[in-house]
Structures are given as structure tokens and as C-alpha cells.
Design a protein around this motif. Structure first.
Motif, PDB file in Angstrom:
ATOM      1  N   PHE A  77       0.831  -1.203   0.000  1.00 32.39           N
ATOM      2  CA  PHE A  77       0.000   0.000   0.000  1.00 32.39           C
ATOM      3  C   PHE A  77       0.870   1.259   0.000  1.00 32.39           C
ATOM      4  CE2 PHE A  77      -2.038   3.514   2.200  1.00 32.39           C
ATOM      5  CZ  PHE A  77      -3.223   3.639   1.489  1.00 32.39           C
ATOM      6  N   THR A  78       1.876   1.278   0.890  1.00 34.61           N
ATOM      7  CA  THR A  78       2.765   2.432   0.998  1.00 34.61           C
ATOM      8  C   THR A  78       3.561   2.623  -0.284  1.00 34.61           C
ATOM      9  OG1 THR A  78       2.904   2.193   3.393  1.00 34.61           O
ATOM     10  CG2 THR A  78       4.668   3.433   2.336  1.00 34.61           C
ATOM     11  N   MET A  79       4.106   1.528  -0.828  1.00 36.77           N
ATOM     12  CA  MET A  79       4.871   1.612  -2.075  1.00 36.77           C
ATOM     13  C   MET A  79       3.995   2.105  -3.222  1.00 36.77           C
ATOM     14  SD  MET A  79       8.008   0.984  -1.642  1.00 36.77           S
ATOM     15  CE  MET A  79       9.266   0.022  -0.844  1.00 36.77           C
ATOM     16  N   ASN A  80       2.790   1.558  -3.328  1.00 39.63           N
ATOM     17  CA  ASN A  80       1.888   1.957  -4.411  1.00 39.63           C
ATOM     18  C   ASN A  80       1.511   3.431  -4.290  1.00 39.63           C
ATOM     19  OD1 ASN A  80       1.920  -0.549  -5.582  1.00 39.63           O
ATOM     20  ND2 ASN A  80       0.030  -1.227  -4.606  1.00 39.63           N
ATOM     21  N   LYS A  81       1.274   3.881  -3.059  1.00 38.81           N
ATOM     22  CA  LYS A  81       0.929   5.285  -2.814  1.00 38.81           C
ATOM     23  C   LYS A  81       2.077   6.190  -3.282  1.00 38.81           C
ATOM     24  CE  LYS A  81      -0.178   8.391   1.091  1.00 38.81           C
ATOM     25  NZ  LYS A  81      -1.014   9.312   0.320  1.00 38.81           N
ATOM     26  N   PHE A  82       3.287   5.821  -2.892  1.00 37.01           N
ATOM     27  CA  PHE A  82       4.443   6.627  -3.298  1.00 37.01           C
ATOM     28  C   PHE A  82       4.577   6.644  -4.814  1.00 37.01           C
ATOM     29  CE2 PHE A  82       8.864   7.328  -4.429  1.00 37.01           C
ATOM     30  CZ  PHE A  82       9.148   8.484  -3.717  1.00 37.01           C
ATOM     31  N   ASN A  83       4.510   5.484  -5.437  1.00 39.81           N
ATOM     32  CA  ASN A  83       4.675   5.402  -6.896  1.00 39.81           C
ATOM     33  C   ASN A  83       3.565   6.133  -7.639  1.00 39.81           C
ATOM     34  OD1 ASN A  83       7.124   4.003  -6.934  1.00 39.81           O
ATOM     35  ND2 ASN A  83       6.092   2.043  -6.668  1.00 39.81           N
ATOM     36  N   ALA A  84       2.352   6.133  -7.081  1.00 42.25           N
ATOM     37  CA  ALA A  84       1.229   6.822  -7.726  1.00 42.25           C
ATOM     38  C   ALA A  84       1.376   8.337  -7.622  1.00 42.25           C
ATOM     39  CB  ALA A  84      -0.092   6.369  -7.099  1.00 42.25           C
ATOM     40  N   GLU A  85       2.004   8.804  -6.540  1.00 39.74           N
ATOM     41  CA  GLU A  85       2.074  10.239  -6.285  1.00 39.74           C
ATOM     42  C   GLU A  85       3.377  10.885  -6.730  1.00 39.74           C
ATOM     43  OE1 GLU A  85       1.180  10.603  -2.131  1.00 39.74           O
ATOM     44  OE2 GLU A  85      -0.913   9.989  -2.415  1.00 39.74           O
TER      45      GLU A  85
END
Length: 142
Positions: A77-85
Motif C-alpha cells: 500500500f505504501t509503495m503503491n501510494k508513493f509510486n502513484a504520487e
């Protein structure tokens, strides 16, 4: 030429006050080690000519790389959030001999861009530096 060499990267790093140590990567291409904000970084080169002095070989692209050993795996979740933003840079996890790692990399094109390689390198170095700070805050790594 818009291609990049290890010599150009070392010159730019040193001009900005960083150390730069040249070695040969497993594929025979140049690799530079440096330290940014107290953290080890590597610069890997791709699409390089295979002849001549290692620091003078012209390369089509490079990759900034920075890794952090973490006590707990960083969640998807944290990795995806960072990559999305965040554009340009990508974050991912890895299992290493030292344990769980959180890694960041950024690929930079040189060949075919028509860009001045020194300026291109500096622009991406600054972006990588800024985004690694954001990432370390996000994963509470300090």
C-alpha cells in the motif's frame, strides 16, 4: 554529443561536493558509487560502448539507485501510494542477505535527447535527491 560517460557524471558529482568512485559493474559497464545526504547511492550505466577507458565509454542511459535496509517490510500500500504520487522515480521492495530492503531507482535517457549530458544529469540528480527525502519520510527511515 548527448551521450553520457562516467567521466561526465564524476565531474558533475564532484562539482556539487559529492565523492565519486568508479568501478566496473557485473556486465562490464561503468558503475559509480557516491553518498548523498549520508546514504549510499549507485549510478549504473546502460547501452555503453565496450571499448576504451572505462570512464570515457559513451552510454545511452543511466540509472540512479538507492537502497535502505528496513526492520519491517514496507507495505505494498505504501509503495503503491508513493509510486502513484511521484513521477520519474520508482520504489520497490526486495529481500536481501541483510534482510528486508526498500529501494528507489530512476532511469535517465541521454542518447537521442539532444540534451547537454551534464545539465541532464544535474536535473535528474536533484529530482532523485528530493524524492528520496520524501520517501524516507514516508517510510519513517532516518
Amino acid at each position: 554529443s548527448d551521450r553520457v560517460t562516467a567521466a561526465i557524471v564524476m565531474r558533475e558529482l564532484r562539482a556539487l561536493g559529492y565523492q565519486a568512485e568508479l568501478s566496473t559493474a557485473s556486465d562490464g559497464d561503468p558503475r559509480i558509487s557516491t553518498t548523498v545526504d549520508g546514504y549510499k547511492w549507485a549510478v549504473f550505466f546502460y547501452g555503453c560502448t565496450k571499448q576504451g577507458e572505462l570512464d570515457q565509454r559513451s552510454c545511452l542511459s543511466l540509472q540512479f539507485f538507492s537502497g535502505y535496509t528496513v526492520s519491517q517490510p514496507v507495505s505494498a500500500f505504501t509503495m503503491n501510494k508513493f509510486n502513484a504520487e511521484n513521477r520519474y522515480i520508482r520504489a520497490y521492495t526486495a529481500n536481501t542477505s541483510s534482510g528486508q530492503a526498500a529501494r528507489l531507482s530512476m532511469d535517465v535517457m541521454f542518447g537521442g535527447t539532444g540534451a547537454d549530458p551534464g545539465k541532464n544529469f544535474r536535473a535528474h540528480l536533484n529530482m532523485m535527491k528530493h524524492q528520496t527525502v520524501q520517501f524516507r519520510k514516508l517510510i519513517n527511515f532516518n
